[in-house]
Design a protein around this motif. Structure first.
Motif, PDB file in Angstrom:
ATOM      1  N   LYS A 139      -9.763 -14.343 -33.676  1.00 41.40           N
ATOM      2  CA  LYS A 139     -10.270 -14.261 -32.394  1.00 41.40           C
ATOM      3  C   LYS A 139     -10.735 -15.369 -31.638  1.00 41.40           C
ATOM      4  O   LYS A 139     -11.040 -16.584 -32.366  1.00 41.40           O
ATOM      5  CB  LYS A 139     -11.859 -13.364 -32.561  1.00 41.40           C
ATOM      6  CG  LYS A 139     -11.710 -11.999 -33.202  1.00 41.40           C
ATOM      7  CD  LYS A 139     -11.134 -10.974 -32.062  1.00 41.40           C
ATOM      8  CE  LYS A 139     -11.109  -9.712 -33.046  1.00 41.40           C
ATOM      9  NZ  LYS A 139     -10.414  -8.758 -31.893  1.00 41.40           N
ATOM     10  N   GLY A 144     -15.207 -11.727 -28.313  1.00 32.77           N
ATOM     11  CA  GLY A 144     -14.998 -11.065 -29.429  1.00 32.77           C
ATOM     12  C   GLY A 144     -13.808  -9.962 -29.522  1.00 32.77           C
ATOM     13  O   GLY A 144     -13.559  -9.140 -30.411  1.00 32.77           O
ATOM     14  N   LYS A 145     -13.051  -9.912 -28.454  1.00 31.75           N
ATOM     15  CA  LYS A 145     -12.096  -9.174 -28.060  1.00 31.75           C
ATOM     16  C   LYS A 145     -10.790  -9.541 -28.116  1.00 31.75           C
ATOM     17  O   LYS A 145      -9.597  -9.152 -28.727  1.00 31.75           O
ATOM     18  CB  LYS A 145     -12.403  -8.249 -26.919  1.00 31.75           C
ATOM     19  CG  LYS A 145     -13.753  -7.139 -26.851  1.00 31.75           C
ATOM     20  CD  LYS A 145     -13.786  -6.419 -25.831  1.00 31.75           C
ATOM     21  CE  LYS A 145     -14.826  -5.617 -25.712  1.00 31.75           C
ATOM     22  NZ  LYS A 145     -15.078  -4.900 -24.307  1.00 31.75           N
ATOM     23  N   LYS A 146     -10.351 -10.712 -27.378  1.00 29.59           N
ATOM     24  CA  LYS A 146      -9.162 -11.419 -27.183  1.00 29.59           C
ATOM     25  C   LYS A 146      -8.757 -12.163 -28.354  1.00 29.59           C
ATOM     26  O   LYS A 146      -9.821 -12.912 -29.096  1.00 29.59           O
ATOM     27  CB  LYS A 146      -9.249 -12.453 -26.024  1.00 29.59           C
ATOM     28  CG  LYS A 146      -9.735 -11.777 -24.745  1.00 29.59           C
ATOM     29  CD  LYS A 146      -8.593 -10.698 -24.225  1.00 29.59           C
ATOM     30  CE  LYS A 146      -9.129  -9.931 -23.314  1.00 29.59           C
ATOM     31  NZ  LYS A 146      -8.025  -8.672 -22.521  1.00 29.59           N
ATOM     32  N   THR A 147      -7.674 -12.315 -28.880  1.00 33.62           N
ATOM     33  CA  THR A 147      -7.127 -13.276 -29.906  1.00 33.62           C
ATOM     34  C   THR A 147      -6.116 -14.238 -29.416  1.00 33.62           C
ATOM     35  O   THR A 147      -5.615 -14.435 -28.427  1.00 33.62           O
ATOM     36  CB  THR A 147      -6.275 -12.096 -31.064  1.00 33.62           C
ATOM     37  OG1 THR A 147      -5.036 -11.970 -30.028  1.00 33.62           O
ATOM     38  CG2 THR A 147      -7.057 -11.049 -31.383  1.00 33.62           C
TER      39      THR A 147
END
Length: 224
Positions: A139, A144-147
């Motif tokens: 992450k 908290g969503k994109k990597t």
């Protein structure tokens, strides 16, 4: 009371494999839309702006017709592939916003920058999302969503695609800026500034990336 569209437009994915398949399909549609728009704008020549406005008006009309139950519900299976079911409160919203962003870029910037900005949002956004879903493990520290894998893959894809239209430095700056914008646009701390409905509607990467990347490439081109 919810109309027939909002009641029945459901993409019922039964397992992780189906979720991944649905996400890849959506991103392929997104990428194909960008490529087709580039070809249409080039072919339209002096009528390109009129074409973009016509496409925008047509998609808005279709969206309204769907919400008013004027289009058969049998089309809902296809519509599911144009957006995530949980975010399909407005039919064709993603394409409408993409057309808005491209039209704004077309008005503001030279044609080659418009093509590059379309390539960035089409290839970068699609590849970053697909790579994040399929291979993302780390992450981003602020999201908290994109990597990391998704964002880096998106920058590379956007850079390579935009090289067909602008200089390497313009392509890199536009690609990096567009994908970094995409990585932060969903953060809750940013969305808290989004109090008005009209801003919430347009606070979307499909709309923001083309003019933002276009502006960065325009500035770099001016300084070169």
């Amino acid at each position: 009371m919810a109309n027939e569209y909002t009641q029945n437009l459901k993409c019922d994915y039964l397992d992780k494999r189906a979720v991944l398949k649905g996400e890849v399909e959506r991103q392929l549609i997104h990428l194909s839309t960008g490529v087709i728009l580039i070809l249409l704008i080039r072919a339209a020549g002096d009528m390109a702006l009129a074409l973009l406005l016509f496409l925008l008006a047509s998609h808005v009309a279709i969206s309204v017709a769907i919400l008013l139950d004027k289009i058969p519900l049998s089309l809902s299976a296809s519509l599911c592939k144009w957006g995530r079911a949980s975010k399909q409160t407005i039919p064709l919203k993603g394409t409408i916003l993409l057309l808005c962003g491209i039209t704004l870029s077309f008005i503001l910037f030279p044609e080659e920058i418009v093509y590059a900005s379309i390539a960035i949002v089409a290839f970068g956004d699609s590849v970053s999302t697909a790579a994040g879903v399929l291979a993302g493990k780390h992450k981003l520290p602020y999201s908290g969503k994109k990597t990391v894998e998704g964002t880096v893959s998106g920058i590379i894809a956007a850079f390579l695609a935009s090289l067909f239209f602008v200089t390497p430095i313009q392509a890199f700056v536009g690609a990096a800026g567009g994908m970094l914008l995409e990585s932060v646009i969903g953060l809750q701390t940013i969305r808290q500034f989004d109090s008005q409905m009209i801003f919430r509607f347009f606070f979307n990467d499909n709309f923001l990336i083309p003019p933002f990347s276009g502006l960065l490439m325009f500035i770099v081109g001016f300084l070169q």
